[in-house]
Write a protein that holds these residues in place. Structure first.
Motif, PDB file in Angstrom:
ATOM      1  N   ASP A 131      30.806  40.583  68.915  1.00 51.11           N
ATOM      2  CA  ASP A 131      32.145  40.964  69.403  1.00 51.11           C
ATOM      3  C   ASP A 131      32.086  42.442  69.783  1.00 51.11           C
ATOM      4  OD1 ASP A 131      34.769  41.562  69.920  1.00 51.11           O
ATOM      5  OD2 ASP A 131      35.561  40.881  68.002  1.00 51.11           O
ATOM      6  N   VAL A 132      31.961  42.702  71.071  1.00 47.70           N
ATOM      7  CA  VAL A 132      31.777  44.085  71.523  1.00 47.70           C
ATOM      8  C   VAL A 132      33.067  44.897  71.471  1.00 47.70           C
ATOM      9  CG1 VAL A 132      29.769  43.674  72.965  1.00 47.70           C
ATOM     10  CG2 VAL A 132      32.061  43.325  73.920  1.00 47.70           C
ATOM     11  N   ASN A 133      34.196  44.210  71.279  1.00 48.79           N
ATOM     12  CA  ASN A 133      35.487  44.905  71.285  1.00 48.79           C
ATOM     13  C   ASN A 133      36.095  45.047  69.889  1.00 48.79           C
ATOM     14  OD1 ASN A 133      35.569  45.077  74.214  1.00 48.79           O
ATOM     15  ND2 ASN A 133      35.940  42.861  74.172  1.00 48.79           N
ATOM     16  N   GLN A 134      35.327  44.726  68.871  1.00 49.42           N
ATOM     17  CA  GLN A 134      35.838  44.808  67.507  1.00 49.42           C
ATOM     18  C   GLN A 134      36.117  46.260  67.111  1.00 49.42           C
ATOM     19  OE1 GLN A 134      33.478  42.702  64.667  1.00 49.42           O
ATOM     20  NE2 GLN A 134      34.568  43.495  62.885  1.00 49.42           N
ATOM     21  N   PHE A 135      37.254  46.457  66.440  1.00 46.20           N
ATOM     22  CA  PHE A 135      37.612  47.791  65.972  1.00 46.20           C
ATOM     23  C   PHE A 135      36.903  48.116  64.660  1.00 46.20           C
ATOM     24  CE2 PHE A 135      41.296  47.287  68.768  1.00 46.20           C
ATOM     25  CZ  PHE A 135      41.353  48.555  69.330  1.00 46.20           C
ATOM     26  N   CYS A 136      36.489  49.352  64.542  1.00 44.59           N
ATOM     27  CA  CYS A 136      36.027  49.885  63.283  1.00 44.59           C
ATOM     28  C   CYS A 136      36.946  51.027  62.876  1.00 44.59           C
ATOM     29  CB  CYS A 136      34.579  50.373  63.393  1.00 44.59           C
ATOM     30  SG  CYS A 136      33.425  48.998  63.623  1.00 44.59           S
ATOM     31  N   THR A 137      36.957  51.353  61.585  1.00 39.62           N
ATOM     32  CA  THR A 137      37.927  52.313  61.062  1.00 39.62           C
ATOM     33  C   THR A 137      37.224  53.461  60.351  1.00 39.62           C
ATOM     34  OG1 THR A 137      39.540  50.540  60.723  1.00 39.62           O
ATOM     35  CG2 THR A 137      39.944  52.606  59.574  1.00 39.62           C
ATOM     36  N   PHE A 138      37.723  54.664  60.600  1.00 35.95           N
ATOM     37  CA  PHE A 138      37.248  55.856  59.913  1.00 35.95           C
ATOM     38  C   PHE A 138      38.463  56.589  59.353  1.00 35.95           C
ATOM     39  CE2 PHE A 138      34.338  54.774  63.251  1.00 35.95           C
ATOM     40  CZ  PHE A 138      33.074  54.944  62.704  1.00 35.95           C
ATOM     41  N   LYS A 139      38.422  56.912  58.068  1.00 36.14           N
ATOM     42  CA  LYS A 139      39.530  57.637  57.435  1.00 36.14           C
ATOM     43  C   LYS A 139      39.002  58.859  56.699  1.00 36.14           C
ATOM     44  CE  LYS A 139      42.639  53.709  56.546  1.00 36.14           C
ATOM     45  NZ  LYS A 139      43.353  52.960  55.486  1.00 36.14           N
ATOM     46  N   TYR A 140      39.747  59.933  56.781  1.00 43.28           N
ATOM     47  CA  TYR A 140      39.446  61.144  56.026  1.00 43.28           C
ATOM     48  C   TYR A 140      40.719  61.565  55.319  1.00 43.28           C
ATOM     49  CZ  TYR A 140      35.494  60.972  59.164  1.00 43.28           C
ATOM     50  OH  TYR A 140      34.397  60.538  59.861  1.00 43.28           O
ATOM     51  N   VAL A 141      40.656  61.659  54.009  1.00 41.50           N
ATOM     52  CA  VAL A 141      41.844  61.961  53.205  1.00 41.50           C
ATOM     53  C   VAL A 141      41.593  63.198  52.365  1.00 41.50           C
ATOM     54  CG1 VAL A 141      43.429  61.118  51.440  1.00 41.50           C
ATOM     55  CG2 VAL A 141      42.454  59.522  53.101  1.00 41.50           C
ATOM     56  N   LYS A 142      42.449  64.202  52.509  1.00 46.79           N
ATOM     57  CA  LYS A 142      42.365  65.380  51.658  1.00 46.79           C
ATOM     58  C   LYS A 142      43.082  65.063  50.367  1.00 46.79           C
ATOM     59  CE  LYS A 142      42.549  70.356  51.589  1.00 46.79           C
ATOM     60  NZ  LYS A 142      42.680  71.595  52.363  1.00 46.79           N
ATOM     61  N   LEU A 219      28.544  48.247  78.924  1.00 43.99           N
ATOM     62  CA  LEU A 219      29.289  47.897  80.141  1.00 43.99           C
ATOM     63  C   LEU A 219      28.686  46.691  80.856  1.00 43.99           C
ATOM     64  CD1 LEU A 219      30.102  51.449  81.549  1.00 43.99           C
ATOM     65  CD2 LEU A 219      31.700  49.830  80.513  1.00 43.99           C
ATOM     66  N   GLU A 220      27.420  46.391  80.577  1.00 46.69           N
ATOM     67  CA  GLU A 220      26.786  45.208  81.161  1.00 46.69           C
ATOM     68  C   GLU A 220      27.244  43.918  80.488  1.00 46.69           C
ATOM     69  OE1 GLU A 220      22.618  45.880  80.820  1.00 46.69           O
ATOM     70  OE2 GLU A 220      22.570  47.465  82.349  1.00 46.69           O
ATOM     71  N   ASN A 221      27.809  44.047  79.290  1.00 49.35           N
ATOM     72  CA  ASN A 221      28.280  42.858  78.577  1.00 49.35           C
ATOM     73  C   ASN A 221      29.538  42.317  79.242  1.00 49.35           C
ATOM     74  OD1 ASN A 221      29.933  41.403  76.367  1.00 49.35           O
ATOM     75  ND2 ASN A 221      27.905  41.598  75.442  1.00 49.35           N
ATOM     76  N   GLU A 222      29.535  41.037  79.553  1.00 46.41           N
ATOM     77  CA  GLU A 222      30.641  40.447  80.321  1.00 46.41           C
ATOM     78  C   GLU A 222      31.961  40.419  79.551  1.00 46.41           C
ATOM     79  OE1 GLU A 222      29.597  35.758  79.233  1.00 46.41           O
ATOM     80  OE2 GLU A 222      29.316  36.526  81.284  1.00 46.41           O
ATOM     81  N   ASP A 223      31.896  40.569  78.229  1.00 47.87           N
ATOM     82  CA  ASP A 223      33.116  40.513  77.430  1.00 47.87           C
ATOM     83  C   ASP A 223      33.707  41.894  77.133  1.00 47.87           C
ATOM     84  OD1 ASP A 223      33.063  37.699  77.161  1.00 47.87           O
ATOM     85  OD2 ASP A 223      31.562  37.881  75.567  1.00 47.87           O
ATOM     86  N   ILE A 224      33.062  42.936  77.584  1.00 50.61           N
ATOM     87  CA  ILE A 224      33.520  44.278  77.253  1.00 50.61           C
ATOM     88  C   ILE A 224      34.899  44.549  77.852  1.00 50.61           C
ATOM     89  CG2 ILE A 224      32.535  45.487  79.245  1.00 50.61           C
ATOM     90  CD1 ILE A 224      32.380  46.816  75.666  1.00 50.61           C
ATOM     91  N   ASP A 225      35.769  45.149  77.067  1.00 51.38           N
ATOM     92  CA  ASP A 225      37.093  45.558  77.534  1.00 51.38           C
ATOM     93  C   ASP A 225      37.055  47.065  77.745  1.00 51.38           C
ATOM     94  OD1 ASP A 225      39.722  46.074  78.093  1.00 51.38           O
ATOM     95  OD2 ASP A 225      40.519  45.318  76.200  1.00 51.38           O
ATOM     96  N   VAL A 226      36.872  47.461  78.990  1.00 47.86           N
ATOM     97  CA  VAL A 226      36.723  48.885  79.292  1.00 47.86           C
ATOM     98  C   VAL A 226      38.036  49.642  79.092  1.00 47.86           C
ATOM     99  CG1 VAL A 226      37.275  48.750  81.755  1.00 47.86           C
ATOM    100  CG2 VAL A 226      35.624  50.461  80.932  1.00 47.86           C
ATOM    101  N   ASN A 227      39.132  48.900  79.033  1.00 44.61           N
ATOM    102  CA  ASN A 227      40.451  49.529  78.855  1.00 44.61           C
ATOM    103  C   ASN A 227      40.929  49.501  77.402  1.00 44.61           C
ATOM    104  OD1 ASN A 227      40.898  50.098  81.686  1.00 44.61           O
ATOM    105  ND2 ASN A 227      41.170  47.883  81.960  1.00 44.61           N
ATOM    106  N   ALA A 228      40.066  49.035  76.494  1.00 45.89           N
ATOM    107  CA  ALA A 228      40.456  48.996  75.080  1.00 45.89           C
ATOM    108  C   ALA A 228      40.755  50.406  74.582  1.00 45.89           C
ATOM    109  CB  ALA A 228      39.341  48.372  74.249  1.00 45.89           C
ATOM    110  N   LYS A 229      41.821  50.528  73.821  1.00 45.45           N
ATOM    111  CA  LYS A 229      42.251  51.842  73.351  1.00 45.45           C
ATOM    112  C   LYS A 229      41.761  52.102  71.923  1.00 45.45           C
ATOM    113  CE  LYS A 229      46.469  51.853  76.140  1.00 45.45           C
ATOM    114  NZ  LYS A 229      47.954  51.848  76.121  1.00 45.45           N
ATOM    115  N   SER A 230      41.429  53.352  71.674  1.00 48.56           N
ATOM    116  CA  SER A 230      41.190  53.807  70.312  1.00 48.56           C
ATOM    117  C   SER A 230      42.459  54.484  69.816  1.00 48.56           C
ATOM    118  CB  SER A 230      40.024  54.795  70.281  1.00 48.56           C
ATOM    119  OG  SER A 230      38.830  54.144  70.652  1.00 48.56           O
ATOM    120  N   PHE A 231      42.634  54.489  68.509  1.00 50.90           N
ATOM    121  CA  PHE A 231      43.850  55.038  67.923  1.00 50.90           C
ATOM    122  C   PHE A 231      43.489  56.120  66.919  1.00 50.90           C
ATOM    123  CE2 PHE A 231      44.562  50.671  69.153  1.00 50.90           C
ATOM    124  CZ  PHE A 231      45.756  50.725  69.864  1.00 50.90           C
TER     125      PHE A 231
END
Length: 261
Positions: A131-142, A219-231
């Motif tokens: 799944d090339v469009n799967q989200f991963c998460t990074f958190k930094y907490v003080k 980008l060669e992967n046919e399932d890639i969502d080039v417009n996917a947003k990061s948050f």
């Protein structure tokens, strides 16, 4: 505290021959999480949940990765969970986070991108279930408040590293008094705490890290969502960034041209 299966041990030691024998002769849960929990002192700890695939990618062992990917029920999109409270500062986007707790949830392909290992990215992209469009998460907490009470909580504070909770209480005594209620909560953060959370796709992290060859592969992967947003969530506000937005932020003309073409 470290729990290791024979497969995990063989992968960790880069013993491809042993990995092959185990996969051939034993019935194994290829997606089993191994848990590593290390408390160095009141201010430094490390906890992770990883599969054999994650370890193989961390070790950049293509032969073992190939063996693992050949198993029919392997979950190539499974999330590695990693939590750190380091003594040294964490550097992210040119910011130094001193005395911050980090939480990472990332897939094997994200790990490979971070290591800039093009051949491993190719191996993972070739898997039919990637799944090339799967989200991963990074958190930094003080979390300075948690450090002050860690001595009281260290015997049970590491029992469950599930989702992070933000707790508001008046003082240290209240936290200790109610520790049974908070037993399942891994980290304590007061109302003055500060957090940064990022949710990002493989393409966007490749752009963020300016991995040109990997960007082209994705980008060669046919399932890639080039417009996917990061948050990016910070100070109670959420910013959205597309791949092109990130490339413009980096000022990388080559990446911009690749995306526009």
């Amino acid at each position: 505290m470290i729990f290791k299966t024979p497969l995990y041990e063989a992968v960790e030691k880069n013993n491809a021959e042993m990995v092959q024998e185990i996969l051939k002769k034993w019935i194994v849960n290829i997606n089993l999480f191994e848990k590593v929990s290390i408390v160095i002192n009141d201010f430094t700890y490390y906890y992770a949940e990883k599969t054999a695939l994650h370890i193989a990618v961390e070790n950049e062992n293509n032969e073992i990765i190939g063996l693992l990917l050949s198993i029919f029920d392997i979950n190539v999109n499974i999330i590695r969970k990693e939590y750190k409270k380091p003594q040294e500062s964490i550097k992210e986007d040119d910011h130094n986070y001193d005395h911050w707790t980090s939480k990472k949830e990332e897939t094997a392909i994200i790990i490979a991108i971070e290591k800039n290992n093009v051949s491993i990215v190719q191996l993972l992209l070739a898997h039919k279930n990637i799944d090339v469009n799967q989200f991963c998460t990074f958190k930094y907490v003080k979390n300075d408040f948690s450090l002050r009470i860690m001595e009281h909580l260290k015997n049970w504070a590491y029992q469950d590293f599930g989702e992070r909770y933000y707790i508001e209480y008046e003082n240290e005594e209240e936290a200790i008094k109610n520790k049974e209620y908070y037993l399942h909560l891994p980290i304590y953060v007061d109302n003055n705490a500060f957090a940064v959370e990022m949710k990002i796709t493989a393409l966007n992290i490749a752009i963020k890290e300016q991995r040109i060859e990997i960007i082209k592969l994705l980008l060669e992967n046919e399932d890639i969502d080039v417009n996917a947003k990061s948050f990016v969530h910070q100070n109670g506000q959420t910013e959205e960034r597309t791949a092109l937005h990130l490339a413009v932020e980096k000022g990388n003309q080559e990446i911009i041209k690749i995306l526009l073409n």
